[in-house]
Motif scaffolding. Sequence first.
Motif, PDB file in Angstrom:
ATOM      1  N   ARG A   1     -32.045 130.539 -66.069  1.00 53.98           N
ATOM      2  CA  ARG A   1     -30.441 130.451 -65.532  1.00 53.98           C
ATOM      3  C   ARG A   1     -29.834 131.717 -65.922  1.00 53.98           C
ATOM      4  O   ARG A   1     -30.673 132.921 -66.732  1.00 53.98           O
ATOM      5  CB  ARG A   1     -29.795 129.496 -66.668  1.00 53.98           C
ATOM      6  N   THR A   2     -28.743 132.321 -64.842  1.00 55.40           N
ATOM      7  CA  THR A   2     -28.411 133.517 -65.192  1.00 55.40           C
ATOM      8  C   THR A   2     -27.256 133.333 -66.108  1.00 55.40           C
ATOM      9  O   THR A   2     -26.330 132.669 -65.754  1.00 55.40           O
ATOM     10  CB  THR A   2     -27.779 134.004 -63.853  1.00 55.40           C
ATOM     11  N   VAL A   3     -27.261 134.101 -67.242  1.00 50.26           N
ATOM     12  CA  VAL A   3     -26.256 133.977 -68.144  1.00 50.26           C
ATOM     13  C   VAL A   3     -25.061 134.843 -67.992  1.00 50.26           C
ATOM     14  O   VAL A   3     -25.506 136.308 -67.748  1.00 50.26           O
ATOM     15  CB  VAL A   3     -26.805 134.328 -69.562  1.00 50.26           C
ATOM     16  N   LEU A   4     -24.003 134.443 -67.906  1.00 46.54           N
ATOM     17  CA  LEU A   4     -22.748 135.344 -67.532  1.00 46.54           C
ATOM     18  C   LEU A   4     -22.427 136.212 -68.780  1.00 46.54           C
ATOM     19  O   LEU A   4     -21.741 137.128 -68.955  1.00 46.54           O
ATOM     20  CB  LEU A   4     -21.965 134.881 -66.732  1.00 46.54           C
ATOM     21  N   GLY A   5     -22.435 135.390 -69.972  1.00 45.72           N
ATOM     22  CA  GLY A   5     -21.943 135.830 -71.255  1.00 45.72           C
ATOM     23  C   GLY A   5     -21.488 134.645 -72.172  1.00 45.72           C
ATOM     24  O   GLY A   5     -21.964 133.556 -71.805  1.00 45.72           O
TER      25      GLY A   5
ATOM     26  N   ARG B   1     -17.138 137.205 -72.567  1.00 48.21           N
ATOM     27  CA  ARG B   1     -17.699 138.562 -72.960  1.00 48.21           C
ATOM     28  C   ARG B   1     -19.267 138.435 -72.315  1.00 48.21           C
ATOM     29  O   ARG B   1     -19.963 137.762 -72.763  1.00 48.21           O
ATOM     30  CB  ARG B   1     -17.869 138.664 -74.334  1.00 48.21           C
ATOM     31  N   THR B   2     -19.217 139.433 -71.509  1.00 52.00           N
ATOM     32  CA  THR B   2     -20.525 139.711 -70.731  1.00 52.00           C
ATOM     33  C   THR B   2     -21.476 140.395 -71.779  1.00 52.00           C
ATOM     34  O   THR B   2     -21.259 140.816 -72.578  1.00 52.00           O
ATOM     35  CB  THR B   2     -20.372 140.565 -69.564  1.00 52.00           C
ATOM     36  N   PRO B   3     -22.730 140.436 -71.353  1.00 55.43           N
ATOM     37  CA  PRO B   3     -23.815 140.910 -72.240  1.00 55.43           C
ATOM     38  C   PRO B   3     -23.596 142.289 -72.467  1.00 55.43           C
ATOM     39  O   PRO B   3     -23.851 143.026 -73.528  1.00 55.43           O
ATOM     40  CB  PRO B   3     -25.207 140.927 -71.349  1.00 55.43           C
TER      41      PRO B   3
ATOM     42  N   PHE C   1     -16.992 138.914 -61.818  1.00 53.48           N
ATOM     43  CA  PHE C   1     -17.969 139.402 -62.744  1.00 53.48           C
ATOM     44  C   PHE C   1     -18.614 140.591 -62.213  1.00 53.48           C
ATOM     45  O   PHE C   1     -18.988 140.749 -61.141  1.00 53.48           O
ATOM     46  CB  PHE C   1     -19.149 138.417 -63.293  1.00 53.48           C
ATOM     47  N   PRO C   2     -18.873 141.784 -63.000  1.00 58.08           N
ATOM     48  CA  PRO C   2     -19.362 142.921 -62.590  1.00 58.08           C
ATOM     49  C   PRO C   2     -20.922 142.645 -62.111  1.00 58.08           C
ATOM     50  O   PRO C   2     -21.568 142.013 -62.649  1.00 58.08           O
ATOM     51  CB  PRO C   2     -19.596 143.657 -64.066  1.00 58.08           C
TER      52      PRO C   2
ATOM     53  N   GLY D   1     -21.819 139.666 -56.529  1.00 55.11           N
ATOM     54  CA  GLY D   1     -21.048 139.797 -55.484  1.00 55.11           C
ATOM     55  C   GLY D   1     -20.029 140.949 -54.816  1.00 55.11           C
ATOM     56  O   GLY D   1     -19.705 141.530 -55.915  1.00 55.11           O
ATOM     57  N   GLU D   2     -19.469 140.936 -53.526  1.00 53.75           N
ATOM     58  CA  GLU D   2     -18.380 141.693 -53.438  1.00 53.75           C
ATOM     59  C   GLU D   2     -17.066 140.927 -53.612  1.00 53.75           C
ATOM     60  O   GLU D   2     -17.095 139.718 -53.330  1.00 53.75           O
ATOM     61  CB  GLU D   2     -18.510 142.398 -51.890  1.00 53.75           C
ATOM     62  N   ALA D   3     -16.161 141.818 -54.015  1.00 50.12           N
ATOM     63  CA  ALA D   3     -14.862 141.232 -54.126  1.00 50.12           C
ATOM     64  C   ALA D   3     -14.325 140.884 -52.580  1.00 50.12           C
ATOM     65  O   ALA D   3     -14.577 141.504 -51.522  1.00 50.12           O
ATOM     66  CB  ALA D   3     -13.749 142.416 -54.405  1.00 50.12           C
ATOM     67  N   GLU D   4     -13.601 139.518 -52.642  1.00 52.25           N
ATOM     68  CA  GLU D   4     -13.222 138.836 -51.449  1.00 52.25           C
ATOM     69  C   GLU D   4     -11.969 139.784 -51.024  1.00 52.25           C
ATOM     70  O   GLU D   4     -10.969 140.059 -51.779  1.00 52.25           O
ATOM     71  CB  GLU D   4     -12.899 137.605 -51.574  1.00 52.25           C
TER      72      GLU D   4
END
Length: 192
Positions: free
Chosen positions: A126-130, A147-149, A182-183, A186-189
Amino acid sequence: MLLTVAVIGPAHALKGEVRLEIRTDDPDGRLAPGVVLPTEPAERGPLTVSRLRFDGQRWFAAFEEAPDRTAAEALRGTALLVDTDSEDADDEDDESWYLHELVGLTAVLAGSDGAGAGDSDDAASRTVLGEVVDLEEGVAQDRLVIRTPDGEEVAAPFVEEIVPQIDPEAGTVLIDPPGGLFPGLGEAEEVH
């Protein structure tokens, strides 16, 4: 579990009314006249609400146990509590969450291998976002603070489209963020 619904502030006027610092989204229900509330510190209660009013900016209450200003002033700093364990069983279908239930959960990206597919055995992929560190109240909706890593804090709108699943038993909250939230994801919409 006992949770704080309000904290008693300074006395107001002469007839035992106090200003309240509200900590609930339902003050009319939680603090309705006749409701008996345990307190912290416990020796100051329980307190029975005799009056509740909102002046457009602040909440005020009076208690049967504090009939005058002197008694009301002695209650300053007292936390009014509610026992969430004794709430109706139909509340279990309610989709509301308390801060203590969310803080510490791992935010996982929706659609990453194993996430949302019901396969909790594949947690390593899994991709952990924080980690969820707070829940901020908002006007339109609340926001989960994650809180991100890297130590950055991201406020994700706490709506079903972005937070489709919360699993306290697995210790996870599934996040489906729009691009740019999230940093590095993807790109900002663009707004048209």
